[in-house]
Design a protein around this motif. Structure first.
Motif, short mmCIF file in Angstrom:
data_model
loop_
_atom_site.label_atom_id
_atom_site.label_comp_id
_atom_site.label_asym_id
_atom_site.label_seq_id
_atom_site.Cartn_x
_atom_site.Cartn_y
_atom_site.Cartn_z
N ARG A 93 0.83 -1.21 0.00
CA ARG A 93 0.00 0.00 0.00
C ARG A 93 0.86 1.26 0.00
O ARG A 93 0.58 2.22 -0.73
CB ARG A 93 -0.92 -0.01 1.22
CG ARG A 93 -1.86 1.18 1.28
CD ARG A 93 -2.87 1.02 2.39
NE ARG A 93 -3.64 -0.19 2.19
CZ ARG A 93 -4.65 -0.31 1.33
NH1 ARG A 93 -5.00 0.74 0.59
NH2 ARG A 93 -5.31 -1.43 1.22
N GLU A 94 1.90 1.26 0.81
CA GLU A 94 2.79 2.43 0.84
C GLU A 94 3.46 2.64 -0.49
O GLU A 94 3.67 3.79 -0.92
CB GLU A 94 3.82 2.24 1.96
CG GLU A 94 3.23 2.34 3.36
CD GLU A 94 4.24 2.03 4.44
OE1 GLU A 94 5.34 1.56 4.10
OE2 GLU A 94 3.92 2.24 5.63
N ARG A 123 0.96 4.21 -2.92
CA ARG A 123 0.77 5.62 -2.59
C ARG A 123 1.97 6.45 -3.03
O ARG A 123 1.81 7.54 -3.60
CB ARG A 123 0.55 5.76 -1.08
CG ARG A 123 0.21 7.18 -0.63
CD ARG A 123 0.02 7.22 0.88
NE ARG A 123 -1.06 6.31 1.27
CZ ARG A 123 -0.96 5.43 2.27
NH1 ARG A 123 0.17 5.33 2.96
NH2 ARG A 123 -1.99 4.66 2.58
N GLU A 138 -5.60 3.24 -3.52
CA GLU A 138 -4.75 4.42 -3.52
C GLU A 138 -4.99 5.30 -4.75
O GLU A 138 -4.87 6.52 -4.67
CB GLU A 138 -3.28 4.02 -3.41
CG GLU A 138 -2.92 3.36 -2.09
CD GLU A 138 -3.25 4.23 -0.90
OE1 GLU A 138 -3.02 5.46 -0.97
OE2 GLU A 138 -3.75 3.69 0.11
N ARG A 166 -7.79 7.62 -4.09
CA ARG A 166 -7.39 8.75 -3.24
C ARG A 166 -6.57 9.79 -4.01
O ARG A 166 -6.64 10.98 -3.72
CB ARG A 166 -6.58 8.24 -2.05
CG ARG A 166 -7.37 7.38 -1.08
CD ARG A 166 -6.53 7.03 0.15
NE ARG A 166 -7.31 6.24 1.10
CZ ARG A 166 -7.24 4.92 1.19
NH1 ARG A 166 -6.41 4.25 0.40
NH2 ARG A 166 -7.98 4.27 2.07
#
Length: 428
Positions: A133-134, A137, A392, A395
């Motif tokens: 996930r990081e 992003r 992500e 977002r």
């Protein structure tokens, strides 16, 4: 006689779905539908293409029910006899190619699958959730920042999804940062061999014909690296897949080579192909993208619907073990039988309004990860990565997700790839 065309006269013309060039322009859904409706098991000629020699022809299986039957019934449709690519391997290379788990049948296939499953556990994969996930992003943020500083556009393939798939896989395998470029090089060489942009100038053999990128000679550098990495993992063990494989006493050196090949190529390109395909579908369907961003749709079902519409793999081949009949068509022992995943995934007999992107579709029995004994071992890891990326993206990127130019597609009748996907992000 194996490889002969149907004996009965055809009532309607049979469209070609073999030519890799047409896939560079788009998936031939109109041809798939014609085959599903009129020739669900259709004979296809296999002419010389892009310097690769002509083949004997094959049966194209385009309906969902028949595709599932072929994928599940390894007693009738073998992965071992002729391997799993449409084009026949060089007879001298076939014993080598058969060593790969993908190209084996039960019960031998089962033993190898159990061995690699020990390394590919859901517990180990789930631990990568935060890192994945990081990374999504970070890559999206960098792409948006660069776009705002420039012309307001970014390429989601070259700036996000290529690196995303590769870096996630190398983390899971335990490949050092300095060696990650090797994995992309090997993937492009093996998967993109039909596309000059990906493969470059093909290596020619003594006969002047292209050398199979899956041949022992072509893979020697990859295998040498696999053994060097395995030796390093035995001296410096870590919580990664290569350590688990390198320290498994039941795994032979040749099996380690083939597992590394399978994980590097299939493990990378599954997400590398599926991720931009899903993003492109969301760009083409702004209403669906808006519902996903607003929380009106579950991401788990959205991932499967995007996989249904854009399967990462277009075709897988089997070889008939014996004379048989499929969908009323007589198939002879030794004939090639090729499942067309994108066609099966759009079969109106199974999927109502198959060209509608219904992100909450249920049930959704797509075959994008295969079916039967060869169902994708990395499906859990792939879904984890795709879900994180789409969350992500929602977002980071605006509604609508606007394309800046048409995507460029991979020239391949095997991998459903995108080489570029430019989008506008200036207003993100």
């Amino acid at each position: 006689m194996s490889g002969s065309a149907p004996e009965a006269p055809e009532q309607t013309p049979v469209p070609d779905v073999f030519d890799p060039g047409q896939y560079g322009r788009g998936i031939p859904h109109d041809r798939y539908r014609h085959l599903r409706d009129h020739h669900p098991v259709a004979w296809q000629e296999e002419p010389e293409v892009l310097g690769w020699p002509a083949g004997p022809g094959f049966w194209a299986v385009t309906r969902h029910e028949d595709a599932v039957r072929v994928l599940k019934d390894s007693s009738a449709y073998s992965s071992y006899l002729g391997a799993t690519q449409i084009r026949d391997p060089d007879p001298a290379d076939l014993p080598f190619i058969r060593r790969m788990m993908l190209n084996q049948d039960p019960p031998h296939h089962r033993r190898l699958r159990v061995l690699v499953s020990r390394a590919f556990t859901p517990k180990r994969i789930d631990r990568f959730g935060t890192v994945v996930r990081e990374r999504a992003r970070s890559l999206l943020t960098a792409a948006v920042t660069e776009a705002r500083a420039g012309d307001g556009t970014c390429d989601l393939v070259t700036q996000v999804t290529d690196d995303y798939a590769l870096l996630n896989l190398t983390d899971l395998l335990g490949v050092p940062d300095s060696d990650r470029g090797l994995l992309l090089h090997w993937t492009r060489r093996v998967i993109g061999y039909q596309d000059p942009d990906e493969a470059g100038t093909p290596q020619l053999g003594p006969d002047g014909k292209p050398v199979n990128p899956r041949s022992p000679a072509s893979l020697r550098d990859m295998f040498d690296y696999a053994h060097a990495l395995a030796a390093h993992k035995r001296r410096h063990p870590a919580d990664d897949v290569m350590t688990a494989l390198a320290t498994d006493p039941e795994l032979t050196a040749p099996e380690l080579e083939m597992f590394f090949f399978l994980l590097v190529v299939a493990g990378n390109d599954t997400v590398r192909s599926a991720a931009p395909g899903g993003l492109h579908l969301l760009a083409e369907n702004p209403e669906a993208y808006g519902r996903l961003r607003n929380g009106e749709v579950e991401f788990a079902s959205a991932v499967d619907e995007l996989l249904r519409r854009h399967p990462p793999v277009l075709t897988f081949r089997r070889t008939a073990r014996e004379d048989t009949v499929l969908a009323g068509t007589r198939i002879r022992a030794g004939d090639k039988v090729v499942v067309f995943h994108a066609s099966a995934n759009h079969d109106e007999r199974v999927f109502p309004e198959p060209f509608t992107l219904d992100l909450s579709r249920t049930p959704n029995p797509h075959i994008s990860f295969g079916d039967g004994p060869h169902v994708c071992l990395g499906a859990h890891f792939a879904r984890l990565q795709l879900r994180a990326l789409y969350e992500e993206t929602c977002r980071a990127l605006p509604t609508p997700l606007e394309r800046a130019a048409p995507p460029r597609r991979l020239v391949s009748n095997f991998i459903n790839g995108l080489k570029s996907l430019p989008v506008r992000v200036a207003d993100a």
